[in-house]
Design a protein around this motif. Structure first.
Motif, PDB file in Angstrom:
ATOM      1  N   GLU A   7      11.585  55.591 102.448  1.00 43.53           N
ATOM      2  CA  GLU A   7      11.885  55.874 101.128  1.00 43.53           C
ATOM      3  C   GLU A   7      13.149  57.095 101.270  1.00 43.53           C
ATOM      4  OE1 GLU A   7       9.510  56.617  97.902  1.00 43.53           O
ATOM      5  OE2 GLU A   7       8.124  55.016  98.574  1.00 43.53           O
ATOM      6  N   VAL A   8      14.317  56.946 100.725  1.00 45.39           N
ATOM      7  CA  VAL A   8      15.165  57.846 100.915  1.00 45.39           C
ATOM      8  C   VAL A   8      15.655  58.491  99.390  1.00 45.39           C
ATOM      9  CG1 VAL A   8      17.853  58.551 101.594  1.00 45.39           C
ATOM     10  CG2 VAL A   8      16.472  56.668 102.630  1.00 45.39           C
ATOM     11  N   LEU A   9      15.671  59.986  99.355  1.00 49.41           N
ATOM     12  CA  LEU A   9      15.972  60.778  98.316  1.00 49.41           C
ATOM     13  C   LEU A   9      17.408  60.544  98.004  1.00 49.41           C
ATOM     14  CD1 LEU A   9      15.098  62.512  95.938  1.00 49.41           C
ATOM     15  CD2 LEU A   9      15.448  64.540  97.476  1.00 49.41           C
ATOM     16  N   SER A  10      17.787  60.082  96.873  1.00 50.38           N
ATOM     17  CA  SER A  10      19.245  59.785  96.689  1.00 50.38           C
ATOM     18  C   SER A  10      19.624  60.679  95.600  1.00 50.38           C
ATOM     19  CB  SER A  10      19.532  58.537  96.078  1.00 50.38           C
ATOM     20  OG  SER A  10      19.291  58.207  94.946  1.00 50.38           O
ATOM     21  N   VAL A  11      20.759  61.692  96.251  1.00 51.20           N
ATOM     22  CA  VAL A  11      21.223  62.543  94.997  1.00 51.20           C
ATOM     23  C   VAL A  11      22.467  62.211  94.652  1.00 51.20           C
ATOM     24  CG1 VAL A  11      21.657  64.972  94.660  1.00 51.20           C
ATOM     25  CG2 VAL A  11      19.837  64.360  96.202  1.00 51.20           C
ATOM     26  N   ARG A  12      22.394  62.479  93.361  1.00 53.26           N
ATOM     27  CA  ARG A  12      24.076  61.735  92.566  1.00 53.26           C
ATOM     28  C   ARG A  12      24.765  63.092  92.820  1.00 53.26           C
ATOM     29  NH1 ARG A  12      23.829  59.715  87.000  1.00 53.26           N
ATOM     30  NH2 ARG A  12      22.037  61.218  86.461  1.00 53.26           N
ATOM     31  N   SER A  13      26.013  62.813  92.968  1.00 54.18           N
ATOM     32  CA  SER A  13      26.966  63.959  93.013  1.00 54.18           C
ATOM     33  C   SER A  13      27.349  64.529  91.720  1.00 54.18           C
ATOM     34  CB  SER A  13      28.345  63.586  93.874  1.00 54.18           C
ATOM     35  OG  SER A  13      28.850  62.522  93.026  1.00 54.18           O
ATOM     36  N   PRO A  14      27.331  65.676  91.293  1.00 51.58           N
ATOM     37  CA  PRO A  14      27.784  66.134  90.136  1.00 51.58           C
ATOM     38  C   PRO A  14      29.021  65.939  89.548  1.00 51.58           C
ATOM     39  CG  PRO A  14      27.537  68.050  91.717  1.00 51.58           C
ATOM     40  CD  PRO A  14      27.264  66.619  92.493  1.00 51.58           C
ATOM     41  N   ALA A  15      28.897  65.571  88.320  1.00 48.98           N
ATOM     42  CA  ALA A  15      30.294  65.351  87.523  1.00 48.98           C
ATOM     43  C   ALA A  15      31.464  66.580  87.772  1.00 48.98           C
ATOM     44  CB  ALA A  15      30.189  64.854  86.291  1.00 48.98           C
TER      45      ALA A  15
END
Length: 82
Positions: A7-15
């Motif tokens: 399981e990989v933690l995905s971090v969305r890039s901030p706007a």
């Protein structure tokens, strides 16, 4: 057969903040304006003639004829502005 699940933690890039592009554009423009070299000031006719006269005074002992020519040229150059 063996399978491994990761399981990989995905971090969305901030706007990007709304005014960031405008602020960056203004900031880079300001830096370019600050770092641009200033235009050199043009000396006046009187200042140029004074410089030639200084040279003529230096040359007077070694070559008086040339010094006299320099004095005359300085006077002519200075009177062109009139």
């Amino acid at each position: 057969m063996t399978s491994t699940t990761v399981e990989v933690l995905s971090v969305r890039s901030p706007a990007m903040p709304r005014g960031a592009r405008v602020a960056a554009y203004l900031f880079t423009g300001f830096l370019r304006w600050i770092s641009s070299p200033a235009q050199p000031r043009q000396p006046s006719r009187a200042e140029e003639a004074a410089e030639v006269r200084r040279l003529a005074y230096q040359m007077q002992a070694t070559d008086p004829g040339f010094a006299n020519d320099l004095f005359a040229a300085a006077s002519r150059h200075e009177s062109l502005g009139d």
